[in-house]
Design an enzyme around this catalytic site. Structure first.
Site, PDB file in Angstrom:
ATOM      1  N   PHE A   1       5.577   6.432   9.123  1.00 35.18           N
ATOM      2  CA  PHE A   1       6.442   7.469   9.682  1.00 35.18           C
ATOM      3  C   PHE A   1       7.550   6.795  10.501  1.00 35.18           C
ATOM      4  O   PHE A   1       7.318   5.818  11.212  1.00 35.18           O
ATOM      5  CB  PHE A   1       5.642   8.394  10.607  1.00 35.18           C
ATOM      6  CG  PHE A   1       4.794   9.412   9.893  1.00 35.18           C
ATOM      7  CD1 PHE A   1       4.798   9.526   8.516  1.00 35.18           C
ATOM      8  CD2 PHE A   1       3.992  10.283  10.623  1.00 35.18           C
ATOM      9  CE1 PHE A   1       4.026  10.484   7.876  1.00 35.18           C
ATOM     10  CE2 PHE A   1       3.212  11.239   9.997  1.00 35.18           C
ATOM     11  CZ  PHE A   1       3.226  11.339   8.621  1.00 35.18           C
TER      12      PHE A   1
ATOM     13  N   LYS B   1      -6.943   3.055  -0.466  1.00 34.62           N
ATOM     14  CA  LYS B   1      -7.087   4.236   0.383  1.00 34.62           C
ATOM     15  C   LYS B   1      -7.896   5.323  -0.323  1.00 34.62           C
ATOM     16  O   LYS B   1      -8.453   6.205   0.339  1.00 34.62           O
ATOM     17  CB  LYS B   1      -5.715   4.788   0.765  1.00 34.62           C
ATOM     18  CG  LYS B   1      -4.945   3.961   1.781  1.00 34.62           C
ATOM     19  CD  LYS B   1      -3.642   4.647   2.152  1.00 34.62           C
ATOM     20  CE  LYS B   1      -2.846   3.834   3.175  1.00 34.62           C
ATOM     21  NZ  LYS B   1      -2.242   2.620   2.582  1.00 34.62           N
TER      22      LYS B   1
ATOM     23  N   HIS C   1       0.718   1.282  -1.010  1.00 30.02           N
ATOM     24  CA  HIS C   1       0.503   2.128   0.163  1.00 30.02           C
ATOM     25  C   HIS C   1      -0.286   3.364  -0.269  1.00 30.02           C
ATOM     26  O   HIS C   1      -1.214   3.768   0.420  1.00 30.02           O
ATOM     27  CB  HIS C   1       1.846   2.511   0.788  1.00 30.02           C
ATOM     28  CG  HIS C   1       1.722   3.138   2.129  1.00 30.02           C
ATOM     29  ND1 HIS C   1       1.102   2.504   3.200  1.00 30.02           N
ATOM     30  CD2 HIS C   1       2.111   4.354   2.604  1.00 30.02           C
ATOM     31  CE1 HIS C   1       1.123   3.299   4.256  1.00 30.02           C
ATOM     32  NE2 HIS C   1       1.722   4.426   3.921  1.00 30.02           N
TER      33      HIS C   1
ATOM     34  N   HIS D   1      -6.978   6.774   4.860  1.00 31.13           N
ATOM     35  CA  HIS D   1      -5.788   6.122   5.411  1.00 31.13           C
ATOM     36  C   HIS D   1      -6.080   5.677   6.836  1.00 31.13           C
ATOM     37  O   HIS D   1      -6.204   6.510   7.739  1.00 31.13           O
ATOM     38  CB  HIS D   1      -4.612   7.094   5.368  1.00 31.13           C
ATOM     39  CG  HIS D   1      -3.292   6.468   5.661  1.00 31.13           C
ATOM     40  ND1 HIS D   1      -3.157   5.189   6.154  1.00 31.13           N
ATOM     41  CD2 HIS D   1      -2.022   6.943   5.523  1.00 31.13           C
ATOM     42  CE1 HIS D   1      -1.880   4.909   6.313  1.00 31.13           C
ATOM     43  NE2 HIS D   1      -1.170   5.959   5.934  1.00 31.13           N
TER      44      HIS D   1
ATOM     45  N   CYS E   1       2.128   3.636  10.184  1.00 35.39           N
ATOM     46  CA  CYS E   1       1.253   3.129   9.138  1.00 35.39           C
ATOM     47  C   CYS E   1       1.693   1.790   8.576  1.00 35.39           C
ATOM     48  O   CYS E   1       1.019   1.215   7.722  1.00 35.39           O
ATOM     49  CB  CYS E   1       1.146   4.165   8.022  1.00 35.39           C
ATOM     50  SG  CYS E   1       0.638   5.778   8.644  1.00 35.39           S
TER      51      CYS E   1
ATOM     52  N   GLU F   1       7.034   5.654  -4.061  1.00 32.91           N
ATOM     53  CA  GLU F   1       6.575   4.263  -4.126  1.00 32.91           C
ATOM     54  C   GLU F   1       6.585   3.776  -5.570  1.00 32.91           C
ATOM     55  O   GLU F   1       6.985   2.646  -5.854  1.00 32.91           O
ATOM     56  CB  GLU F   1       5.172   4.122  -3.527  1.00 32.91           C
ATOM     57  CG  GLU F   1       4.677   2.682  -3.491  1.00 32.91           C
ATOM     58  CD  GLU F   1       3.374   2.492  -2.758  1.00 32.91           C
ATOM     59  OE1 GLU F   1       3.027   1.329  -2.470  1.00 32.91           O
ATOM     60  OE2 GLU F   1       2.683   3.502  -2.467  1.00 32.91           O
TER      61      GLU F   1
END
Length: 418
Positions: free
Chosen positions: A406, A342, A310, A347, A170, A321
């Site tokens: 990830f 998002k 994010h 996403h 991502c 975050e």
């Protein structure tokens, strides 16, 4: 010199924005949907999701690849490549940029994807099982591999400069744009087509994320499912689409009278070195990448006016975050508008960094910041200004886009008003 930045390196202008998203195709449709707080999340329509714990996603439903490619090329490319080519054409059109024999060697492409040709993989595997190996398409490998987005785009538009792909889950789109900017800064190209594309809403992909328990299961209220930073968040929502930008050397953009949305001023990257999927609970990797990007841009943390987070709507990401932002910005953290688009697009995985950079460039250009929709119940661990539920007028001079993937990959981009 106006065309150079820190240490004499070339400045980089953002001059073209190309969007194919679940909430609209083209930068204006995309921006208008963000300003309206419109969700693109619905029950999955491309296959029957009835057997899955998560039955919702943010699909691109109004897209016809034949509008951008001839029918033979449509058949020979996966959906993620279709989306990349469409967004590229939109970005070049938006920039008024023509590729010709005179400049094609100085125009490059860096487009990434987190998963790549998922549709092709599943379709051809089914053919293998049902009809045998001799019936697998000879185009299977080139349709599936992630670098084909960059390769196909270069063939379609005639760009012969630096060309490769990035794969960092991502964080892919952020890395692709950052690496493309460095190519221009170092003088290896004068313009770069860059960003991310993803089309992974398939039964196998969905099943894998369901098994991880990473997805929201608010199947009865799809539009309200993605709720970054809200106390009731229960997982992310898969999305698809492409976000492609045209970057140019500042001098070139000025000479041709291009509209400059923003300067791509800073890029930072790091690794959490912690866990295959879970972010570092101290936010160390994110903090390192953010500080690196700000230093690269020559920007003090106090100068940042907007953060496109994010913000995945997962319990861990949003909490950690938030912690990272507070560690970097200190007392300023609660002053800075922080929103997650998002909440509307879902996403987009490897395409998220590209489309969210476009949101930052438009926030600068149009002097408004998009909201985080579905924010209803505050979480004590998420205590910043998330621009809840409605856009806000703001004179944004410096914006930052966060992308985490990830594997512990972190990519941060900093853009500022021209």
């Amino acid at each position: 010199m106006p065309g150079t930045g820190p240490a004499g390196r070339r400045r980089v202008a953002v001059t073209g924005l190309g969007v194919v998203s679940p909430i609209g195709t083209g930068k204006d449709a995309f921006w208008n949907a963000l300003m309206e707080g419109r969700s693109g999340v619905r029950r999955i329509a491309s296959f029957d999701p009835g057997a899955f714990t998560c039955q919702i996603a943010a699909e691109v439903t109004d897209f016809d690849p034949a509008a951008y490619l001839d029918r033979k090329e449509v058949r020979r490319n996966d959906r993620f490549v279709h989306l990349a080519i469409a967004a590229t054409r939109l970005a070049l059109e938006d920039a008024g940029f023509a590729i010709s024999a005179a400049n094609r060697d100085r125009v490059g492409v860096v487009i990434g994807s987190g998963i790549g040709g998922a549709h092709t993989w599943e379709e051809q595997h089914q053919i293998l099982r049902e009809r045998g190996p001799d019936r697998v398409s000879p185009f299977f490998a080139p349709m599936m591999i992630i670098n084909m987005a960059s390769g196909a785009v270069s063939m379609q538009v005639g760009a012969r400069g630096p060309n490769f792909s990035v794969v960092s889950a991502c964080a892919t789109g952020g890395h692709a744009v950052g690496e493309a900017a460095r190519i221009i800064q170092h003088g290896d190209a004068d313009a770069m087509i860059c960003g991310g594309s993803e089309a992974a809403i398939t039964p196998l992909s969905l099943a894998g994320f369901c098994s991880m328990k990473a997805l929201s299961t608010r199947n009865e209220a799809p539009a309200r499912a993605c709720r970054p930073f809200d106390a009731g968040r229960d997982g992310f929502v898969m999305g698809e689409g492409a976000g492609i930008v045209l970057l140019e050397a500042w001098d070139q953009a000025e000479r041709r009278g291009a509209r400059i949305y923003a300067e791509l001023a800073g890029y930072g990257m790091s690794a959490d070195a912690y866990h295959i999927t879970q972010p570092d609970p101290e936010g160390d990797g994110a903090v390192l990448a953010i500080r690196t990007a700000l230093a690269d841009a020559g920007v003090d943390p106090s100068e940042v006016d907007y953060v496109n987070a994010h913000g995945t709507s997962t319990p861990y990401n949003d909490k950690f975050e938030t912690l990272a932002l507070k560690r970097v910005f200190g007392g300023d953290a609660k002053r800075i508008p922080v929103s997650s688009t998002k909440s509307m697009t879902g996403h987009l995985l490897g395409a998220a960094g590209g489309i969210e950079l476009i949101a930052c460039a438009l926030a600068i250009d149009r002097k408004r910041v998009p909201p985080t929709i579905n924010y209803e119940v505050p979480d004590p661990d998420c205590d910043l200004d998330y621009v809840p539920n409605a856009p806000r007028p703001a004179a944004v001079h410096v914006a930052m886009s966060n992308a985490f993937g990830f594997g512990g990959h972190n990519a941060i981009l900093v853009v500022r008003r021209p």
